[in-house]
Design an enzyme around this catalytic site. Structure first.
Site, PDB file in Angstrom:
ATOM      1  N   GLY A   1      -0.180   4.304   0.367  1.00  0.00           N
ATOM      2  CA  GLY A   1      -0.970   5.392   0.939  1.00  0.00           C
ATOM      3  C   GLY A   1      -0.128   6.148   1.948  1.00  0.00           C
ATOM      4  O   GLY A   1       1.115   6.074   1.928  1.00  0.00           O
ATOM      5  N   VAL A   2      -0.803   6.872   2.824  1.00  0.00           N
ATOM      6  CA  VAL A   2      -0.096   7.740   3.771  1.00  0.00           C
ATOM      7  C   VAL A   2       0.813   6.945   4.702  1.00  0.00           C
ATOM      8  O   VAL A   2       2.001   7.265   4.871  1.00  0.00           O
ATOM      9  CB  VAL A   2      -1.124   8.531   4.611  1.00  0.00           C
ATOM     10  CG1 VAL A   2      -0.442   9.603   5.401  1.00  0.00           C
ATOM     11  CG2 VAL A   2      -2.184   9.137   3.720  1.00  0.00           C
TER      12      VAL A   2
ATOM     13  N   GLY B   1       0.823  -1.217   0.000  1.00  0.00           N
ATOM     14  CA  GLY B   1       0.000   0.000   0.000  1.00  0.00           C
ATOM     15  C   GLY B   1       0.851   1.258   0.000  1.00  0.00           C
ATOM     16  O   GLY B   1       1.637   1.482   0.919  1.00  0.00           O
TER      17      GLY B   1
ATOM     18  N   HIS C   1       9.922  38.323   4.312  1.00  0.00           N
ATOM     19  CA  HIS C   1      11.048  37.773   3.571  1.00  0.00           C
ATOM     20  C   HIS C   1      12.215  37.605   4.521  1.00  0.00           C
ATOM     21  O   HIS C   1      12.466  38.501   5.328  1.00  0.00           O
ATOM     22  CB  HIS C   1      11.454  38.736   2.440  1.00  0.00           C
ATOM     23  CG  HIS C   1      12.648  38.280   1.680  1.00  0.00           C
ATOM     24  ND1 HIS C   1      12.598  37.242   0.775  1.00  0.00           N
ATOM     25  CD2 HIS C   1      13.946  38.689   1.730  1.00  0.00           C
ATOM     26  CE1 HIS C   1      13.810  37.045   0.281  1.00  0.00           C
ATOM     27  NE2 HIS C   1      14.644  37.907   0.844  1.00  0.00           N
TER      28      HIS C   1
ATOM     29  N   ARG D   1      -7.688   1.537   6.838  1.00  0.00           N
ATOM     30  CA  ARG D   1      -8.201   1.240   8.179  1.00  0.00           C
ATOM     31  C   ARG D   1      -9.715   1.080   8.096  1.00  0.00           C
ATOM     32  O   ARG D   1     -10.348   1.569   7.180  1.00  0.00           O
ATOM     33  CB  ARG D   1      -7.826   2.373   9.156  1.00  0.00           C
ATOM     34  CG  ARG D   1      -6.328   2.560   9.315  1.00  0.00           C
ATOM     35  CD  ARG D   1      -6.005   3.714  10.256  1.00  0.00           C
ATOM     36  NE  ARG D   1      -6.494   3.499  11.591  1.00  0.00           N
ATOM     37  CZ  ARG D   1      -5.834   2.836  12.554  1.00  0.00           C
ATOM     38  NH1 ARG D   1      -4.642   2.337  12.300  1.00  0.00           N
ATOM     39  NH2 ARG D   1      -6.353   2.686  13.757  1.00  0.00           N
TER      40      ARG D   1
HETATM   41  P1  NAI Z   1      -4.666   4.505   2.454  1.00  0.00           P
HETATM   42  O1  NAI Z   1      -6.083   4.283   2.163  1.00  0.00           O
HETATM   43  O2  NAI Z   1      -4.070   5.869   2.504  1.00  0.00           O
HETATM   44  O3  NAI Z   1      -3.773   3.673   1.392  1.00  0.00           O
HETATM   45  C1  NAI Z   1      -3.918   2.272   1.197  1.00  0.00           C
HETATM   46  C2  NAI Z   1      -3.265   1.876  -0.111  1.00  0.00           C
HETATM   47  O4  NAI Z   1      -3.235   0.455  -0.205  1.00  0.00           O
HETATM   48  C3  NAI Z   1      -4.031   2.387  -1.323  1.00  0.00           C
HETATM   49  O5  NAI Z   1      -3.151   3.104  -2.157  1.00  0.00           O
HETATM   50  C4  NAI Z   1      -4.549   1.094  -1.972  1.00  0.00           C
HETATM   51  O6  NAI Z   1      -4.656   1.188  -3.370  1.00  0.00           O
HETATM   52  C5  NAI Z   1      -3.493   0.075  -1.545  1.00  0.00           C
HETATM   53  N1  NAI Z   1      -3.953  -1.317  -1.594  1.00  0.00           N
HETATM   54  C6  NAI Z   1      -5.128  -1.820  -1.139  1.00  0.00           C
HETATM   55  N2  NAI Z   1      -5.201  -3.141  -1.356  1.00  0.00           N
HETATM   56  C7  NAI Z   1      -4.039  -3.520  -1.972  1.00  0.00           C
HETATM   57  C8  NAI Z   1      -3.507  -4.779  -2.440  1.00  0.00           C
HETATM   58  N3  NAI Z   1      -4.178  -5.921  -2.343  1.00  0.00           N
HETATM   59  N4  NAI Z   1      -2.280  -4.784  -3.018  1.00  0.00           N
HETATM   60  C9  NAI Z   1      -1.576  -3.631  -3.114  1.00  0.00           C
HETATM   61  N5  NAI Z   1      -2.019  -2.429  -2.675  1.00  0.00           N
HETATM   62  C10 NAI Z   1      -3.233  -2.372  -2.104  1.00  0.00           C
HETATM   63  O7  NAI Z   1      -4.412   3.724   3.826  1.00  0.00           O
HETATM   64  P2  NAI Z   1      -3.261   3.786   4.938  1.00  0.00           P
HETATM   65  O8  NAI Z   1      -2.008   4.356   4.394  1.00  0.00           O
HETATM   66  O9  NAI Z   1      -3.236   2.435   5.532  1.00  0.00           O
HETATM   67  O10 NAI Z   1      -3.847   4.838   5.983  1.00  0.00           O
HETATM   68  C11 NAI Z   1      -5.046   4.548   6.694  1.00  0.00           C
HETATM   69  C12 NAI Z   1      -5.739   5.805   7.121  1.00  0.00           C
HETATM   70  O11 NAI Z   1      -4.981   6.482   8.090  1.00  0.00           O
HETATM   71  C13 NAI Z   1      -5.970   6.759   5.964  1.00  0.00           C
HETATM   72  O12 NAI Z   1      -7.300   7.193   5.999  1.00  0.00           O
HETATM   73  C14 NAI Z   1      -5.023   7.886   6.247  1.00  0.00           C
HETATM   74  O13 NAI Z   1      -5.557   9.130   5.807  1.00  0.00           O
HETATM   75  C15 NAI Z   1      -4.859   7.842   7.757  1.00  0.00           C
HETATM   76  N6  NAI Z   1      -3.533   8.324   8.116  1.00  0.00           N
HETATM   77  C16 NAI Z   1      -3.258   9.649   7.972  1.00  0.00           C
HETATM   78  C17 NAI Z   1      -2.007  10.139   8.232  1.00  0.00           C
HETATM   79  C18 NAI Z   1      -1.730  11.581   8.008  1.00  0.00           C
HETATM   80  O14 NAI Z   1      -2.669  12.371   7.919  1.00  0.00           O
HETATM   81  N7  NAI Z   1      -0.474  12.005   7.878  1.00  0.00           N
HETATM   82  C19 NAI Z   1      -0.910   9.263   8.703  1.00  0.00           C
HETATM   83  C20 NAI Z   1      -1.306   7.907   8.775  1.00  0.00           C
HETATM   84  C21 NAI Z   1      -2.565   7.475   8.502  1.00  0.00           C
END
Ligand code: NAI
Length: 461
Positions: free
Chosen positions: A178-179, A176, A440, A269
């Site tokens: 993602g973030v 994944g 600045h 999540r």
């Molecule tokens: P995410 O939803 O951001 O990313 C998950 C990724 O996994 C996606 O790109 C998806 O396409 C991929 N994926 C899903 N199934 C797959 C598979 N079978 N094979 C390969 N790739 C696959 O989820 P993430 O990163 O786990 O975060 C969870 C939540 O926590 C999000 O809603 C995020 O916004 C939040 N979060 C926010 C943070 C921040 O604001 N800085 C920090 C950490 C988490």
């Protein structure tokens, strides 16, 4: 047994903020939390500990890459992983104790244990029954895994396990992009792991402005992260000290595998509502397991829900805003959340921050827009920090000049974005930002220059 105006279930950012605001508005309030410490996922196993590790590993990267260039000579520091984890735990403790202090200060009772709601107006914690006119569910979310992937928090870990590994893994596979995958992938890449991120889509960070997403991936690649895109992970075979990730490339359905010492599952999540007794209560739920709400009221009068258990981005600050809005509504005020202006930040280096519409969304809407862009290469302060990579992009309505979206990749993007948030809350035009004097030399000047680029042009481009 005690009687309250409000009982908030869950002591994370949504719940604890809601409880504090309820108390500040004169409501007798308790917050039920079963963890040993307050603060929920965010403070204990999420935002705060990951930022501690990001800060530490970024400092190491700075020492390795930039110190000598600035005339700071000497051996670059080596990693004492035990001490880094102790520093992270200390940061967690300071923050969670801080919430405990705020509860005492505001006279919020912390009811320790896991809550059930046997009936509207009643909350059961262990053997004790408490009553309240209003119950707010703020129980957050838990890592979602994939079929064929079992998380053991040792070799196959969620973000929770990834924040407390016994040692820095030699090879880390991240499922994944993602973030979570990119933030924690960055941490371990900087600490010396060979990191491979496997992502289902053909780009990183779904939902983000496409241009920013491309630059982020390119920059992280330069930092040593490997990407396998367009790949669906189907199974992870775990042994005692290593695991094999099996995936298929979507373009030709070919099967591949990758061996790693640790596999981080970061595929999203899911809402955490088990044990609350919502089914028996008849609380309406969506197919995706979220609690359905209208203005944060569930289908059962007197029961409210906020944060990750309801619709919307799973972000601590979104939950906090909802917590305040619900407290205000319970107190008879007009609580409100502007979902159009909720920033999102990825704490990689460079940081990424965005608010409002992406260019892709505007195109899909058929809205006429203009783009003002400014590179950090034209910003003196960024250059002095070796942080010229990245840019600010402002999307404004073609006719009215009203700011519709702002996307930043670059130094301190997570701080810079708030100028745009305030402007958008006030319905500002790009020209309003462009005509505001900016000190600045600051990184914020890049935001102003991007706003100028929406009009007659940036000065330093
Ligand atoms: P995410 O939803 O951001 O990313 C998950 C990724 O996994 C996606 O790109 C998806 O396409 C991929 N994926 C899903 N199934 C797959 C598979 N079978 N094979 C390969 N790739 C696959 O989820 P993430 O990163 O786990 O975060 C969870 C939540 O926590 C999000 O809603 C995020 O916004 C939040 N979060 C926010 C943070 C921040 O604001 N800085 C920090 C950490 C988490």
């Amino acid at each position: 047994m005690a009687d309250y105006d409000v009982i908030v279930i869950g002591g994370g950012p949504g719940g604890y903020v809601c409880a504090i605001r309820c108390a500040q508005l004169g409501l007798k309030t308790a917050c039920v939390e079963g963890r040993e410490t307050l603060g929920g996922t965010c403070l204990n196993v999420g935002c705060i500990p990951s930022k501690a590790l990001l800060h530490a590993s970024h400092s190491l990267h700075e020492a390795q890459e930039n110190f000598a260039r600035m005339g700071l000579k000497g051996k670059a520091p080596s990693v004492d992983w035990g001490q880094m984890l102790a520093y992270k735990d200390d940061v967690i403790a300071q923050n969670t104790k801080g919430i405990e202090f705020l509860f005492k200060k505001n006279k919020v009772d912390w009811i320790r244990g896991w809550a059930k709601i046997p009936a509207a107006g009643t909350v059961l914690v262990g053997e004790e029954t408490h009553t309240a006119r209003h119950v707010v569910i703020a129980t957050g979310s838990e890592p979602a895994t994939l079929p064929g992937v079992e998380i053991d928090e040792k070799v196959v870990v969620s973000s929770t396990g990834a924040l407390a590994l016994p040692k820095v893994p030699r090879r880390l596979a991240v499922i994944g992009a993602g973030v979570i995958g990119l933030e924690l992938g960055s941490v371990y890449a900087r600490l010396g792991s060979e990191v491979t991120v496997i992502e289902y889509l053909d780009h990183v960070t779904p939902g983000m402005d496409g241009e920013i997403s491309k630059v982020l991936q390119r920059t992280l690649k330069k930092q040593g992260l490997n990407f396998v895109l367009g790949a669906a992970v189907e199974k992870v075979e775990a042994k005692k000290t290593k695991a094999t990730v099996h995936y298929k490339l979507r373009k030709d359905d070919s099967a591949h595998s990758l061996e790693a010492d640790v596999v981080l599952v970061a595929t999203g999540r899911r809402p955490y509502t088990s044990g609350l007794g919502l089914e028996a209560l008849g609380v309406a739920m969506s197919k995706r397991g979220q609690i359905e709400t209208t203005n944060w009221q569930t289908s059962v009068p007197g029961i409210w829900a906020i944060g990750d258990v309801i619709d919307g981005p799973m972000l601590a600050h979104k939950a906090e805003d909802e917590g305040v809005a619900v407290a205000e509504r319970i107190a008879g005020q007009a609580g409100h959340v502007n979902y159009d202006v909720i920033p999102g930040v990825i704490y990689t280096s460079p940081e990424v921050a965005s608010v409002g519409k992406t260019e892709e969304a505007l195109k899909a809407e058929g809205r006429a827009y203009k783009v003002g862009k400014f590179s950090f290469m034209g910003n003196g302060r960024a250059k002095a920090m070796f942080a010229g990579e990245g840019f600010v992009k402002i999307l404004a309505d073609k006719q009215t000049d009203r700011i519709l979206g702002v996307h930043i990749i670059g130094p301190s993007a997570g701080e810079l974005i708030h100028e745009a948030c305030v402007a958008m809350e006030f319905g500002a035009a790009a020209e309003d930002l462009a005509r505001t004097c900016h000190a600045h030399p600051t990184l914020s000047e890049a935001v102003r220059e991007a706003a100028l680029a929406c009009g007659d042009g940036a000065i330093h481009a």
